[in-house]
Design an enzyme around this catalytic site. Structure first.
Site, PDB file in Angstrom:
ATOM      1  N   CYS A  56       3.950  -6.588  -5.522  1.00  0.00           N
ATOM      2  CA  CYS A  56       4.347  -5.901  -4.298  1.00  0.00           C
ATOM      3  C   CYS A  56       5.525  -4.963  -4.565  1.00  0.00           C
ATOM      4  O   CYS A  56       6.541  -5.389  -5.112  1.00  0.00           O
ATOM      5  CB  CYS A  56       4.702  -6.893  -3.194  1.00  0.00           C
ATOM      6  SG  CYS A  56       5.206  -6.080  -1.644  1.00  0.00           S
ATOM      7  N   ASN A 100      -7.437  -3.067 -10.183  1.00  0.00           N
ATOM      8  CA  ASN A 100      -7.077  -2.673  -8.825  1.00  0.00           C
ATOM      9  C   ASN A 100      -6.421  -1.295  -8.862  1.00  0.00           C
ATOM     10  O   ASN A 100      -5.632  -1.016  -9.757  1.00  0.00           O
ATOM     11  CB  ASN A 100      -6.125  -3.733  -8.241  1.00  0.00           C
ATOM     12  CG  ASN A 100      -5.641  -3.410  -6.842  1.00  0.00           C
ATOM     13  OD1 ASN A 100      -4.450  -3.452  -6.573  1.00  0.00           O
ATOM     14  ND2 ASN A 100      -6.538  -3.098  -5.932  1.00  0.00           N
ATOM     15  N   GLY A 101      -6.782  -0.476  -7.888  1.00  0.00           N
ATOM     16  CA  GLY A 101      -6.183   0.858  -7.820  1.00  0.00           C
ATOM     17  C   GLY A 101      -7.218   1.929  -7.592  1.00  0.00           C
ATOM     18  O   GLY A 101      -7.945   2.323  -8.508  1.00  0.00           O
ATOM     19  N   GLN A 146      -1.740 -16.413  -1.360  1.00  0.00           N
ATOM     20  CA  GLN A 146      -0.798 -15.722  -2.238  1.00  0.00           C
ATOM     21  C   GLN A 146       0.642 -16.035  -1.847  1.00  0.00           C
ATOM     22  O   GLN A 146       1.017 -15.936  -0.678  1.00  0.00           O
ATOM     23  CB  GLN A 146      -0.996 -14.206  -2.205  1.00  0.00           C
ATOM     24  CG  GLN A 146      -0.141 -13.508  -3.264  1.00  0.00           C
ATOM     25  CD  GLN A 146      -0.157 -11.996  -3.182  1.00  0.00           C
ATOM     26  OE1 GLN A 146       0.391 -11.420  -2.256  1.00  0.00           O
ATOM     27  NE2 GLN A 146      -0.785 -11.356  -4.169  1.00  0.00           N
ATOM     28  N   PRO A 191      -5.216  -8.986  -1.364  1.00  0.00           N
ATOM     29  CA  PRO A 191      -4.295  -9.441  -0.318  1.00  0.00           C
ATOM     30  C   PRO A 191      -3.559  -8.228   0.225  1.00  0.00           C
ATOM     31  O   PRO A 191      -3.066  -7.397  -0.539  1.00  0.00           O
ATOM     32  CB  PRO A 191      -3.350 -10.381  -1.075  1.00  0.00           C
ATOM     33  CG  PRO A 191      -3.392  -9.912  -2.493  1.00  0.00           C
ATOM     34  CD  PRO A 191      -4.779  -9.395  -2.721  1.00  0.00           C
ATOM     35  N   GLY A 216      -8.602  -2.939  -1.989  1.00  0.00           N
ATOM     36  CA  GLY A 216      -7.593  -3.099  -0.946  1.00  0.00           C
ATOM     37  C   GLY A 216      -7.785  -2.086   0.159  1.00  0.00           C
ATOM     38  O   GLY A 216      -8.595  -2.254   1.065  1.00  0.00           O
ATOM     39  N   ARG A 217      -7.048  -0.970   0.063  1.00  0.00           N
ATOM     40  CA  ARG A 217      -7.095   0.033   1.128  1.00  0.00           C
ATOM     41  C   ARG A 217      -8.489   0.602   1.345  1.00  0.00           C
ATOM     42  O   ARG A 217      -8.833   1.013   2.448  1.00  0.00           O
ATOM     43  CB  ARG A 217      -6.104   1.157   0.804  1.00  0.00           C
ATOM     44  CG  ARG A 217      -4.632   0.719   0.907  1.00  0.00           C
ATOM     45  CD  ARG A 217      -3.689   1.792   0.387  1.00  0.00           C
ATOM     46  NE  ARG A 217      -3.885   2.046  -1.035  1.00  0.00           N
ATOM     47  CZ  ARG A 217      -3.519   3.166  -1.651  1.00  0.00           C
ATOM     48  NH1 ARG A 217      -2.941   4.134  -0.968  1.00  0.00           N
ATOM     49  NH2 ARG A 217      -3.718   3.308  -2.951  1.00  0.00           N
TER      50      ARG A 217
END
EC number: 1.3.1.-
Length: 327
Positions: free
Chosen positions: A103, A203-204, A73, A19, A227-228
């Site tokens: 977040c 994630n990361g 979410q 998200p 994500g990015r």
């Protein structure tokens, strides 16, 4: 292809779309799903805004058939408000409800939501339990390694969330104080995976097929959340899937023409779901991401920052192709 089971939801693949507020709208989620994202999640939605019938919030929860399984979410810090928000979110038929405990933005953490929740593990469990009791779909949690270096408590929070009924957890391998800058510590993902029995997504800094495979190997996590690394690069899911299922096959990167064609397709979807003026205003940042690494990108980005119509974007993509495919 490997599958992940999150409660009653089965994912066909091990790479899912993260998200992303301000970037992961319905159009982008559908584009990523078309390239093999095993699951998508809405931009974060304020549970409190739902309570007050905010007019802009419903658009964030629109889940089309082309981006399933799809989760909504929610963020907030009060169990009863989160539960009520989850009930209202069910009007959009999500396949799961994801709870934002990761977040790092000050406007989210300031009131005690997002990654600030990790400072109160018991409250994390109360929120999960309240939402789980309120909805018939799986409830998942996205968290960070912890609030700061002195409180790297992802393992504790993950165990509490599982006990409260979470069907899966995603761990971003940085603390809130680290934001997005230093290298992530994938060791925390491994530690969470060893501590809970529900699926764990890592994630990361997953930016391609090989980094995805490396995270899976080093942490033992069930899947990766991108994500990015997907911004301007929805092909990342196709590449990860091929690498994981076809004996480490490395797909060639998309050509300039394909990149521009997909950019146009995404912009067309944005215009369909929003009015053209707003869609093109929001598309400007996506144009910049799609142009990364191309010849003449600086000038094309400048033009992209002024876009207001699809016709202007079509002209821009033609010029990008001409500049990058000339001898």
């Amino acid at each position: 292809m490997d599958t992940i089971k999150i409660g009653t939801v089965e994912l066909s693949g091990r790479a899912v779309l993260a998200p992303m507020a301000g970037a992961g709208d319905r159009a982008f989620r559908e584009i990523c799903a078309s390239f093999g994202a095993a699951m998508t999640t809405s931009e974060m939605v304020s549970a409190k805004a739902l309570q007050f019938n905010d007019k802009k919030t419903p658009e964030l929860m629109e889940l089309g058939a082309d981006a399933r399984p799809g989760a909504i979410q929610l963020f907030g810090s009060e169990p009863d408000v989160m539960a009520e928000g989850a009930k209202r979110a069910m009007d959009f038929a999500p396949d799961a409800i994801d709870l934002n405990m990761g977040c790092p933005a000050p406007k989210i953490t300031g009131p005690g939501a997002g990654s600030a929740l990790m400072k109160d593990p018991a409250l994390c469990g109360e929120i999960v339990a309240a939402v789980k009791a309120a909805v018939p779909v799986p409830v998942t949690v996205k968290m960070r390694a912890g609030w700061d270096e002195k409180s790297r408590n992802a393992v504790e929070v993950a165990k509490i969330c599982q006990q409260a009924g979470a069907a899966a957890v995603t761990v971003h391998a940085r603390t809130r104080s680290q934001m997005y800058a230093p290298n992530p510590d994938w060791g925390v993902i491994k530690a969470v995976k060893e501590a809970v029995s529900v699926p764990v997504l890592g994630n990361g800094d997953v930016t391609g097929a090989q980094s995805a495979a490396l995270m899976l190997e080093r942490t033992g996590c069930d899947g990766v959340m991108v994500g990015r690394g997907a911004l301007g690069n929805p092909w990342v899911f196709r590449e990860i899937n091929a690498y994981l299922t076809e004996s480490c096959r490395i797909l060639p990167p998309p050509g300039v023409s394909e990149k521009m064609l997909v950019l146009l397709r995404q912009a067309e979807l944005m215009c369909r779901y929003k009015d053209e003026r707003r869609a093109m205003n929001e598309a400007r940042k996506h144009v910049g991401w799609y142009l990364k690494g191309l010849r003449g990108a600086a000038e094309f980005r400048r033009r992209g920052s002024l876009l207001s119509t699809m016709a202007e974007l079509e002209a821009l993509t033609k010029d990008v192709i001409a500049e990058n495919e000339k001898e």
